[in-house]
Motif scaffolding. Structure first.
Motif, short mmCIF file in Angstrom:
data_model
loop_
_atom_site.label_atom_id
_atom_site.label_comp_id
_atom_site.label_asym_id
_atom_site.label_seq_id
_atom_site.Cartn_x
_atom_site.Cartn_y
_atom_site.Cartn_z
N GLY A 184 -15.76 -10.32 1.97
CA GLY A 184 -16.68 -8.48 3.43
C GLY A 184 -17.98 -9.22 3.41
O GLY A 184 -18.55 -8.23 4.18
N TRP A 228 0.92 -1.01 0.03
CA TRP A 228 -0.01 -0.12 0.05
C TRP A 228 0.60 1.76 -0.50
O TRP A 228 -0.08 2.20 0.11
CB TRP A 228 -1.40 -0.11 1.16
CG TRP A 228 -1.92 -1.32 0.89
CD1 TRP A 228 -2.21 -1.78 1.90
CD2 TRP A 228 -3.42 -0.51 0.13
NE1 TRP A 228 -3.72 -2.72 1.21
CE2 TRP A 228 -4.20 -1.84 0.72
CE3 TRP A 228 -3.30 0.39 -0.87
CZ2 TRP A 228 -5.91 -1.49 -0.25
CZ3 TRP A 228 -4.57 0.60 -1.36
CH2 TRP A 228 -6.26 -0.59 -1.56
N GLN A 232 -14.98 -8.66 8.12
CA GLN A 232 -13.13 -8.46 7.07
C GLN A 232 -12.93 -7.95 6.20
O GLN A 232 -14.36 -6.66 6.34
CB GLN A 232 -13.56 -9.99 6.23
CG GLN A 232 -13.25 -11.28 6.82
CD GLN A 232 -13.46 -12.16 5.63
OE1 GLN A 232 -14.19 -12.61 4.81
NE2 GLN A 232 -11.69 -12.37 5.78
N ASP A 233 -12.31 -7.40 5.61
CA ASP A 233 -12.29 -6.10 4.83
C ASP A 233 -13.90 -6.36 3.59
O ASP A 233 -13.36 -7.59 2.78
CB ASP A 233 -10.88 -5.91 3.94
CG ASP A 233 -9.90 -5.58 4.56
OD1 ASP A 233 -9.65 -5.09 6.08
OD2 ASP A 233 -8.49 -6.02 4.58
N ASN A 287 -11.41 -14.71 2.03
CA ASN A 287 -12.17 -13.62 2.03
C ASN A 287 -12.79 -14.45 0.19
O ASN A 287 -12.60 -12.78 0.09
CB ASN A 287 -11.81 -12.28 2.24
CG ASN A 287 -12.27 -10.94 2.45
OD1 ASN A 287 -14.02 -11.25 2.36
ND2 ASN A 287 -12.45 -9.94 2.58
N VAL A 291 -14.38 -5.50 0.00
CA VAL A 291 -13.10 -5.61 -1.62
C VAL A 291 -13.97 -5.17 -2.68
O VAL A 291 -15.10 -6.26 -3.10
CB VAL A 291 -11.92 -7.06 -1.60
CG1 VAL A 291 -11.04 -6.68 -3.05
CG2 VAL A 291 -11.34 -6.49 -0.68
N SER A 335 -22.32 -6.72 6.19
CA SER A 335 -20.53 -6.61 6.31
C SER A 335 -20.86 -7.95 7.37
O SER A 335 -21.34 -8.41 8.19
CB SER A 335 -20.01 -5.29 7.10
OG SER A 335 -20.81 -4.97 8.22
N VAL A 352 -10.41 -0.81 -1.11
CA VAL A 352 -10.59 -2.04 0.02
C VAL A 352 -11.11 -0.74 1.78
O VAL A 352 -9.90 -0.20 1.44
CB VAL A 352 -9.64 -2.44 0.28
CG1 VAL A 352 -9.35 -3.53 1.36
CG2 VAL A 352 -9.03 -3.14 -0.76
N SER A 407 -11.51 -1.60 5.51
CA SER A 407 -11.06 -2.18 6.84
C SER A 407 -11.59 -1.62 7.67
O SER A 407 -11.54 -0.32 8.28
CB SER A 407 -9.53 -1.86 7.17
OG SER A 407 -8.48 -2.79 5.52
#
Lengths: 362, 362, 362, 362
Positions: B284, B175, B293-294, B280, B296, B290, B215, B217
Motif C-alpha cells: 500500500g 477477520w 491499497q491496504d 499488493n 500492510v 500511500s 492492516v 483499509s
C-alpha cells in the motif's frame, strides 16, 4: 518537523532532483574542530557511484562533492576543520541527457512512485525519477561521511548478504572480501555465484531484490533511549527510508519469532573484569539502548521496477496501457544500497552520540 | 525532540513506570469537535489488558483510563467532544504488590534492559521493569483510541500470524475469527494448534516469539512523503518502538529480496473508471506515499526474557551469577502486542493525515 | 512540533484547563540522579499561588503538586532522585465553583481570547478561561522548579520593575526587598507607592499593566547558538508565550535604538586574568551566545481584561452587547507573572545547557 | 531540533558564511503548484542588498539567487512551479576581497560575537564575521519570498519608525513614502530629518540604533495556537533571531504596561454583519491567535558595533588592547533590517497557515 531532514541533533536536510541543477544536503549540529575535506567525503561517494561494474546502472555521474560552508582553515587549525556551523554539501548533476520523457510523464510505471507522487502533489518532475530517484542517496552518503568524523573509535561496515534466493554462507564470512568483488559480498564463493546469477538477470532486462547487512563495532553501552528514542527504532526508520527498502531487522530479527526465551536471551559472564554477552541475538540493543556489543541491522531492498518486460499500467488520464522502462538501470539496486546503509548507520549513531551526551554528559 | 513522544502533528507523550503512581499520555494536536469519552478508549485498553486468558500474564490491572483535560460538553456540543487542546489520559497503577525486588535490583536479567538502563542512567526503577515495562504500551493504546477518532472511514485491524514456527494459513484467513480465540488469530485451525503449543510453553515456564500483522483499509492515496517522511519509514519506526519488537516489514517485506522486478511490481488497470492495483507487494505504499491499497505491516516480537530456566548473568557489582525470573509473565508477549500494533498504526496515520493536510490542503 | 510543549532537549508539555479535572505537565529529557521531591516544586508554586495578598485574585487554589512518574528512591540513591524518564507533575483543580457561565459562553470579552478561540476551534471550554486561563502558568512554574535542579550554580531571580507608569528607582535596587512586599519589588519606596496606586485600581474594579525583569547569574560563556538557536531568541519566545505578555527585551532592549555604537558596545578588559565586560548593554548575550555576564530580560504584561466597567462587545451569534467581567481577578496580573518569568528563564537555560553539551561536550 | 532552521511545517534551513563559497537556504514544506522563478525572489533580495545608498554598507554583492531544486516546468504547468519538494536557494559570494583579517582574528570586537563564538566553538571563521555576519539575512529574505507565495491575499509591509531618538510622526504615515527615501520611512518629513542625522553619524564613523515595524494585513482570524504555539511568540522569536535585534513588541507592546484594562481591551461592534474591533492594542493577536485585525510587530536594532572610535578590548590570548573596526559598515543597520523583518513575518505566517490547516482543515 521536516520531511526532508533526518536526525535530531546531528541532522541532514537533503535537496535536489535526479535531473535538476544539483543535489546535496545541509549537515547541521556537527561538533566543531573535526578535520574535514572534500576528499574525506569523496571516497564514500565513489563507492556508491553508478557505473562501477556491469551490475549497476551505466549512468555516468562524477558525483563530485563541493563543500559550500561550515569549514575553515588557518594556520592555527589542524588543516581544514568543521566550525560547528551548517555544512552544505553540493553535488552538481552532470549527466542531464536531453531525452524524451513523454512516456514516463504520462504513464505510471508499476512499482515506481509516479502514481503516488501525482496523487499527492498533482505535479511531478518526472525526469529520471525526480526527487524519488535513488540519486538522492548520494546526499545521504555525503552526510554519512561527515557523521563518521563524529564517531571516532566506531567502525561501520556493510555487506550484501543475499541476492534473490542466494544467501552468503556465514561460515565463509570475511570482511576483507568486501572489496574484492563488485557486490560488497563477504563470501568469495557467494560472490562468484551471484556474478553468474546477476548476468542472467541483467541480460534478460530483469531485476532482483537483495538483503544488506550493516554492522557497527565499538559503540559504547548506553546510547539510545527507552520508548520512542530507541536506537533500533531510529535505525529501523533510517533503513526503511532508503529507496526500495521494504523490511528491517535488528539482531535475530524475524528469526526471533521462532526462538524460545532460553534461546533468545543473550547470557552474560564477567570476562577480564567486564560483563560480556555470550551471544548477540539482540543485535547490540536492549530496551532501545546499546549494550556495547556489535550493532547489527539488515534491510531488504526490492528489485528495481525499471525492467524491459512490458507491465500493465494506466496513463495519467485514465487509460489502460502497457509500459517498458528503458534506460540505464540497476539489475540489483541492492548492491549500491550497501554504502547507503552504512551512511544511515553513521547518521543514526552520530545523532545518538549527541543525544546521549546532552542528557547524561560524557 | 523528545524521547518520550511519538508523532509530529498528532503526537503522544507518554509517562510512567510499571509500579509508580500512574502511567498515561498527553495527546497533542488532536482536531477539535470529535466525540470522545472514556468509554471510547476503555474498549481498546481492555483488549490489551493482562489476565484475559491463561496465555497472558496474570497480573491484575483494571487499566481504567481517566481523561484529565482537552474535552468539553455543554448543551451545544455533540456530547463530550475534543476541544483541540491537549488531552491528558491517566491510568492509575493499582497492582503495586509489595514484593522483594532485591533480585532484579542487583542482577541483570539477560534479554531485559536492566544492564543497558544502568549503563545509561546509573539509576533505575527496577520494580516490575519500571519504564521499560510493557505496561507503557497501555498509554499507546489509549492514545491510539483517540487517533482512530481522527481517522473516520479508515479501518485498522491487527492479527497474530505466527507463534514460534507455526504460521497461520492465509487461505483460512477470516477477520471474524480474531475475537473467537485468545490469540487474535484469523485462522481457527492455527488458533487451536497454538493453544496446545502455548500450553506446553507456559507449563515449562518458557516463552516464545511471534509475528503480528496490522492492516489499514480505506487510507486515501497521497498520504506520506518522500525521502524522510515516508509512511513506511514512520510505520517501521512505530512498530520497532514497541517493546520486544525486533523486525518490521511492509508488504512483501523480506520476501521482496527473492522477487524479480516482474513479480514484485504491482500492475495497474482501470476498473470502474479508477486505477486499481492487481496485487499488493508494495503493502500500500510506493515511494513513501500511500497508494490507496491496504497498508500492510508485520513485526516480529521476541520471546519475553522472563523465564523459569536459570540463565547465566552478572550482578551490578560485577560477579557471575545465575538468574530465574519468577513472576506473572506472558508465555507469548506477541499476543498482547496486537492491539498495541493497531494503536501505533492509528497514531502514524492520524499524524500523516494532518501532515498531508498541512502541505496540500484537503 | 507541539503547540503545548516548550523546549527541545529539556522539554515540558503542559495540559489542562482552568476548571477541568487537573492541570500539569510532563517534563522530558531531565538528566538522571538529581534530587527531586514534591516539596522542591511546591515552594515555587506557592509564590505564584493566587490569594496571597489583596493585590492578586482571591480565587482559592491549593496548587498542590503531585509527582506521578520519573523519580525513584531506594537505599542506594541520595533520597528521591530523577531517573531520566519523563516526570509527570499533576495539580488537581479544587476550586471548581459551580457557577453560571452563560455570560462568557455567549459574549466575547474584549481583550480575552474568547473570540479567537471560537474562530479557531469552533468549540471552547469557557469555564474560567479554559485553556487560556493564567492557571496554565502553574504548570510552567512546576516544570521550572525541575529545570532549576539542572542549573546547579546558576541563580535566577525576578522582580516587578514597573506598575502602570511607576518604575522602580534602580538606585534603590535591593534583591532582599523582593520578599518584603507583595509585589516582588526590589525598591522599598516604589513598593509603598505601588500599594497606594494599586489600591485605587483594585477598588475601582480596574486593572493595570506592568513590567517584569528576570536576571540569571552564573551562566557560563558559550550557551546558545547563532542564527535560529539564539539564547535571546528563545528567551523572547519564552517570555512572549506567557499569558498577557506583549513585549520582550534583552539588556538595553528598545533603549538600544537610541544608542550610538560607542555607547552600546560593552568594552572588555582583563581582570584577574579573565576577560571582563565593563557594562552590560548586551544583557549577557552576544550573537545569540551567552557571554558569562548576567542575562537580563524584561517583559511587559498587559492589564487583565476582566474589569468591572462595561465594555462594548458582540455575542457569539452576532449581536452588539455590553459586558462586565465579574469574578475574582488580578488588579495587576504582572505581579504573579514574576515567578512565571523566572520559571521560563530556568526552562530556557536548562534546555540550552543540554543543547550546548550535545554539540560541544562539557 | 536544528539551530539553523526556522519554522516547523514551512521551514528554512540556512547555511553559509560571509566570505565562504556561498550562502543560501533549503525551503522545506512548501505546497506544490505555486508559480516561482528566480525573479520572484530577486526583487526582495535587491531591497536588502548592500550599497543601495550612502547610508548602508558599501560592500558590493550582486546577491544573485539561483534555484537549485524543487521547481519544475513543462507544457502542462503554469510556468515554473513548486513541486512540494525542497527548494534550495543559493547565493554565491562574489566580494571575497583578499584582505588582512589578523586584527579581528586575534582581538574580540566589543559588541560583536567574536568572544562568544570562540568561547563556544574554539574555532571561528572570522572573515567578515563568518556565520554571524548580517549576510546570513539574505537567505531569510530569499526564503521569505517563497513564503509570500503561500500567503495569497496577505499583504506584508515593513517600515523604519525610529532612528536614534527620532521617531516618525504617525499622523504623517503614508505607505507610499516607503520607496521614496533610502530608509523605508513612511513619513517624508522624518526621512528628511534622518538624512541629515545619519550623515553626521556616518561621517563621524559612528553608528546608531533603530526600530523597525512590520505589518501584515489580511490574515484571517484563527491562525496561531494557545500556550506554546502562540503567533506572537513565534513572531517574537523570529524578530529576535535577526542580527542585532534586542527587543520585540506586539501591538501596544511595552506601552501596555501603562494602560488600564479599560484602555487596553479593544472593544468590538458588529459592522456590516461582522465583528469589528474598534482599536488594535492587541496588535491583531489575542491569546496567541490572530483576530483578523492587522498584525503589528516592532523590533529594536542596536547600532552596529563596527565603528571608527577605538574601544577597549582584549586579545584571544588575554592581553588588554584597543580596537577600531575599519571596513565598509552600516551607519544604521536598522535600515536593511526592514526587508528582513518582512521576510521573517512571511515565514512565520506561512508556517502558521500550514499548522492551522493541519489541525483544523480549511
Amino acid at each position: 518537523m521536516s520531511h526532508n531532514s533526518f536526525g535530531h541533533l546531528f541532522r541532514i536536510t537533503t535537496f535536489g532532483e535526479s535531473h535538476g541543477v544539483a543535489i546535496g544536503c545541509v549537515v547541521d549540529g556537527c561538533p566543531p574542530g573535526l578535520a574535514l575535506t572534500e576528499a574525506d567525503i569523496q571516497g564514500f561517494l565513489d563507492k556508491r557511484k553508478p557505473g562501477q561494474s556491469k551490475y549497476t546502472t551505466q549512468r555516468q555521474e562524477a558525483d563530485q562533492v563541493k563543500i559550500l560552508s561550515g569549514v575553515f582553515e588557518d594556520d592555527r587549525t589542524n588543516g581544514q576543520v568543521t566550525t560547528g556551523t551548517p555544512i552544505c554539501l553540493m553535488i552538481e548533476n552532470t549527466d542531464q541527457r536531453s531525452k524524451d520523457y513523454s512516456d514516463i510523464r504520462d504513464k505510471y510505471r508499476p512499482g515506481h512512485a509516479d502514481f503516488t507522487y501525482d496523487a499527492k502533489y498533482g505535479v511531478r518532475d518526472y525526469r529520471g525519477g525526480g526527487r524519488s530517484s535513488a540519486r538522492e542517496t548520494a546526499s545521504r552518503v555525503a552526510g554519512g561521511a561527515v557523521a563518521r568524523k563524529v564517531l571516532d573509535g566506531i567502525f561501520i561496515r556493510g555487506a550484501l548478504v543475499q541476492v534473490g534466493p542466494h544467501k552468503v554462507n556465514r561460515d565463509n564470512w570475511d570482511w576483507n572480501e568486501i572489496n574484492n568483488n563488485p557486490f560488497f559480498c563477504p563470501d568469495a564463493q557467494a560472490a562468484s555465484q551471484w556474478a553468474d546469477y546477476l548476468d542472467g538477470i541483467r541480460k534478460s532486462g530483469s531485476s532482483i531484490g537483495a538483503v544488506v547487512e550493516v554492522v557497527a563495532s565499538g559503540v559504547p553501552a548506553g546510547w539510545g533511549a527507552p520508548v520512542y528514542g530507541k536506537l533500533d527504532q531510529d535505525l529501523s526508520s533510517a533503513m526503511m527510508s532508503i529507496n526500495a527498502s521494504k523490511a528491517v531487522e535488528i539482531g535475530a530479527g524475524f528469526g526471533a519469532a521462532c526462538l524460545t526465551g532460553e534461546e533468545n536471551a543473550d547470557q552474560i559472564r564477567m570476562v577480564d573484569g567486564k560483563p560480556q554477552f555470550q551471544s548477540n541475538h539482540a543485535g547490540g540493543i536492549l530496551g532501545g539502548i546499546s549494550s556495547g556489543q556489535d550493532i547489527v541491522v539488515r534491510f531488504a531492498v526490492k528489485p528495481t521496477s525499471s525492467i524491459l518486460t512490458p507491465r500493465k499500467s494506466v496513463t495519467a488520464d485514465g487509460q489502460d496501457t502497457d509500459i517498458i522502462t528503458k534506460g540505464r538501470h540497476d539489475p540489483c539496486v541492492g548492491i549500491r544500497a550497501v554504502p547507503v546503509g552504512e551512511a544511515m548507520m553513521a547518521l543514526v549513531l552520530a545523532d545518538h552520540k549527541l543525544r546521549h551526551r546532552a542528557q547524561i554528559g560524557d
